[in-house]
Design a protein around this motif. Sequence first.
Motif, PDB file in Angstrom:
ATOM      1  N   PHE A 283      30.617  56.849  43.390  1.00 43.16           N
ATOM      2  CA  PHE A 283      31.617  56.110  44.163  1.00 43.16           C
ATOM      3  C   PHE A 283      31.843  56.703  45.543  1.00 43.16           C
ATOM      4  O   PHE A 283      31.599  57.894  45.787  1.00 43.16           O
ATOM      5  CB  PHE A 283      32.938  56.077  43.404  1.00 43.16           C
ATOM      6  CG  PHE A 283      33.556  57.436  43.151  1.00 43.16           C
ATOM      7  CD1 PHE A 283      34.534  57.943  43.992  1.00 43.16           C
ATOM      8  CD2 PHE A 283      33.158  58.209  42.066  1.00 43.16           C
ATOM      9  CE1 PHE A 283      35.099  59.190  43.759  1.00 43.16           C
ATOM     10  CE2 PHE A 283      33.726  59.453  41.824  1.00 43.16           C
ATOM     11  CZ  PHE A 283      34.702  59.951  42.671  1.00 43.16           C
TER      12      PHE A 283
ATOM     13  N   TYR B 165      37.634  50.171  48.714  1.00 44.65           N
ATOM     14  CA  TYR B 165      36.875  48.947  49.020  1.00 44.65           C
ATOM     15  C   TYR B 165      37.514  48.171  50.175  1.00 44.65           C
ATOM     16  O   TYR B 165      36.816  47.623  51.043  1.00 44.65           O
ATOM     17  CB  TYR B 165      36.814  48.087  47.759  1.00 44.65           C
ATOM     18  CG  TYR B 165      36.080  46.781  47.883  1.00 44.65           C
ATOM     19  CD1 TYR B 165      34.689  46.717  47.787  1.00 44.65           C
ATOM     20  CD2 TYR B 165      36.784  45.585  48.071  1.00 44.65           C
ATOM     21  CE1 TYR B 165      34.014  45.503  47.876  1.00 44.65           C
ATOM     22  CE2 TYR B 165      36.123  44.366  48.163  1.00 44.65           C
ATOM     23  CZ  TYR B 165      34.737  44.330  48.074  1.00 44.65           C
ATOM     24  OH  TYR B 165      34.076  43.124  48.169  1.00 44.65           O
ATOM     25  N   GLU B 166      38.841  48.130  50.189  1.00 42.61           N
ATOM     26  CA  GLU B 166      39.549  47.392  51.243  1.00 42.61           C
ATOM     27  C   GLU B 166      39.861  48.256  52.461  1.00 42.61           C
ATOM     28  O   GLU B 166      40.553  47.818  53.379  1.00 42.61           O
ATOM     29  CB  GLU B 166      40.830  46.786  50.656  1.00 42.61           C
ATOM     30  CG  GLU B 166      40.564  45.799  49.536  1.00 42.61           C
ATOM     31  CD  GLU B 166      41.776  44.951  49.179  1.00 42.61           C
ATOM     32  OE1 GLU B 166      42.678  44.805  50.031  1.00 42.61           O
ATOM     33  OE2 GLU B 166      41.801  44.430  48.052  1.00 42.61           O
TER      34      GLU B 166
ATOM     35  N   GLN C 133      38.069  41.376  39.759  1.00 46.22           N
ATOM     36  CA  GLN C 133      37.741  42.328  40.815  1.00 46.22           C
ATOM     37  C   GLN C 133      36.249  42.259  41.119  1.00 46.22           C
ATOM     38  O   GLN C 133      35.452  41.827  40.279  1.00 46.22           O
ATOM     39  CB  GLN C 133      38.090  43.759  40.389  1.00 46.22           C
ATOM     40  CG  GLN C 133      39.562  44.107  40.487  1.00 46.22           C
ATOM     41  CD  GLN C 133      39.789  45.592  40.240  1.00 46.22           C
ATOM     42  OE1 GLN C 133      39.849  46.040  39.098  1.00 46.22           O
ATOM     43  NE2 GLN C 133      39.913  46.368  41.306  1.00 46.22           N
TER      44      GLN C 133
ATOM     45  N   ALA D 107      31.492  51.186  40.429  1.00 49.31           N
ATOM     46  CA  ALA D 107      31.785  52.500  41.006  1.00 49.31           C
ATOM     47  C   ALA D 107      32.662  53.320  40.066  1.00 49.31           C
ATOM     48  O   ALA D 107      32.492  54.534  39.934  1.00 49.31           O
ATOM     49  CB  ALA D 107      32.457  52.338  42.366  1.00 49.31           C
TER      50      ALA D 107
ATOM     51  N   GLY E  78      40.490  51.588  38.812  1.00 48.07           N
ATOM     52  CA  GLY E  78      40.159  50.306  39.426  1.00 48.07           C
ATOM     53  C   GLY E  78      40.998  50.055  40.664  1.00 48.07           C
ATOM     54  O   GLY E  78      40.497  49.554  41.691  1.00 48.07           O
TER      55      GLY E  78
ATOM     56  N   SER F 158      31.126  45.376  42.131  1.00 48.93           N
ATOM     57  CA  SER F 158      30.741  46.653  42.742  1.00 48.93           C
ATOM     58  C   SER F 158      31.852  47.691  42.617  1.00 48.93           C
ATOM     59  O   SER F 158      31.582  48.887  42.455  1.00 48.93           O
ATOM     60  CB  SER F 158      30.384  46.441  44.223  1.00 48.93           C
ATOM     61  OG  SER F 158      31.502  45.931  44.948  1.00 48.93           O
ATOM     62  N   VAL F 159      33.104  47.238  42.690  1.00 51.59           N
ATOM     63  CA  VAL F 159      34.242  48.140  42.522  1.00 51.59           C
ATOM     64  C   VAL F 159      34.254  48.704  41.108  1.00 51.59           C
ATOM     65  O   VAL F 159      34.427  49.912  40.891  1.00 51.59           O
ATOM     66  CB  VAL F 159      35.568  47.415  42.837  1.00 51.59           C
ATOM     67  CG1 VAL F 159      36.770  48.259  42.418  1.00 51.59           C
ATOM     68  CG2 VAL F 159      35.653  47.091  44.318  1.00 51.59           C
TER      69      VAL F 159
ATOM     70  N   GLN G 105      39.734  52.548  43.431  1.00 49.61           N
ATOM     71  CA  GLN G 105      38.502  52.150  44.096  1.00 49.61           C
ATOM     72  C   GLN G 105      38.700  50.897  44.933  1.00 49.61           C
ATOM     73  O   GLN G 105      38.039  50.711  45.961  1.00 49.61           O
ATOM     74  CB  GLN G 105      37.392  51.936  43.056  1.00 49.61           C
ATOM     75  CG  GLN G 105      36.001  52.096  43.630  1.00 49.61           C
ATOM     76  CD  GLN G 105      35.757  53.487  44.190  1.00 49.61           C
ATOM     77  OE1 GLN G 105      36.087  54.490  43.567  1.00 49.61           O
ATOM     78  NE2 GLN G 105      35.194  53.554  45.394  1.00 49.61           N
ATOM     79  N   GLN G 106      39.630  50.024  44.531  1.00 51.84           N
ATOM     80  CA  GLN G 106      39.933  48.831  45.321  1.00 51.84           C
ATOM     81  C   GLN G 106      40.514  49.225  46.677  1.00 51.84           C
ATOM     82  O   GLN G 106      40.221  48.596  47.698  1.00 51.84           O
ATOM     83  CB  GLN G 106      40.918  47.934  44.561  1.00 51.84           C
ATOM     84  CG  GLN G 106      41.152  46.567  45.205  1.00 51.84           C
ATOM     85  CD  GLN G 106      39.986  45.620  45.045  1.00 51.84           C
ATOM     86  OE1 GLN G 106      39.245  45.705  44.059  1.00 51.84           O
ATOM     87  NE2 GLN G 106      39.800  44.717  45.999  1.00 51.84           N
TER      88      GLN G 106
END
Length: 465
Positions: free
Chosen positions: A363, A279-280, A350, A357, A272, A353-354, A275-276
């Motif tokens: 992902f 995402y950022e 969170q 993935a 998590g 979508s994260v 993937q964050q």
Amino acid sequence: MSQRVTGNHHSPESPRRREPLLNPVIAESQPEVASAIARFGGLDAVMASAYGVDPESGIQNIRPNRPFTRRKFLQQVTIAAALTVATNCANPDRKEADLSTGIPLEKTHLKIGFIPITCATPIIMSQPLGFYQKYGLNVELVKMENWQQVRDSAIAGELDAYHLLSPMPIAMTLGLGSQPFPIKLASIENINGQAIVLALKHQDKVKEAKDFRGLTIGIPFRYSMHNLLLRYYLASNNINPDREINIKQVPPSQAIELLKAGELDGFLMPDGNAQQAVYEKIGFIYLLTKDLWDGHPCCSFAASKPWIDKHPSTFRALNKAIIDGCNYARNPGNRREIAQVIAAPEYLNQPQSVLEAVLTGTFDDGLGNIRTVSDRIDFDPYPWKSFSYWITSQFARWGMVEAQNISHEAIADEVFLTGLARQLAKQLGQTPPTIILRDEQLKFGLFDPSEPDAYRQAQIQKHGF
């Protein structure tokens, strides 16, 4: 991958492990006790709950053909069953019970501590999706900041059960980093589910392990698979993790901000967090830990031995809820629903979508590639004791415990409730493994649990550390 039973461990089908004499003897001498044993789920269940005995892994220091030890054993079983009667039947009119069996529970309002990461998925989703309620439990999930807080709250008796990194029950039982406190690892929450992430500034600089020299890499806790797997990866490529990089312990909740601020060059954290970072747009996924050891344990569900001794029926119901939840989470068709419910602010907080993935395994890796790895994270609750053997071999390798003080088999038997997990899974209609040890295939070699010290010594001899 080969599977085996080693040492004194026997298959549950072995005649030594299934003596038909036991139940008839008890039935003739104590019919009310035999009835209690049947209500509780059988003789093995009584043994596992009352004594932590894992019938499939052997009863230590008891040889069934010796009359004195046989009598002592029967006395212990009778006492355990009597305690079960006293605990479960003292108040036959009370309403609190495991709704799946009708067995009365000692306690139904529980507090479970968790860290808000995807590894906690079974513990978290079991609340909104009704798995706790299915077994007569009302659970309050207590969100915590870091692993020290979970450990200290557990020792202080502020929690009934906990989400722990899989090496933590071993470390806590041995008194590593804290006072000794007896913890039982009841089931594995997730397998795989971690990744090495690097800041985007390193995408053209770090291509292989040797390029990690001089970097600062975050991990969530000293006694974690994250730390052990990072060390394993680097050391297997002749990088000394204690001298050539800086390993920094940081709470998962702070990993993203520290990566943004440049205080970390990367981290090995739950997926998590990985993937964050993508995402950022601050990091990329360098390596999934699945590629280091496919099927490795990550986090676990655990409770203390004193609490289990006091609440044996509640513990079984709670562990059954977790195992049931893991089975639900293993189904790919349920993953999007799970992502939706655990994304809530009171849980992981969170973007859905994260989490999708991570849970679906499709992902963005942060480098413009869309990857599909269906078991990037998975949820197999069976606590293989070979997991424990590997962990303790690495504790010894990295000086967390003196090698001469390690008894791999004794520690695994003390901490991992593998036999009980099997019994509960069977009650749920699942087909868990029938053995407790297996060879573990890692990226840089096979781990044979029958020779954990030879494995460690070979690693040190080959790489110098």
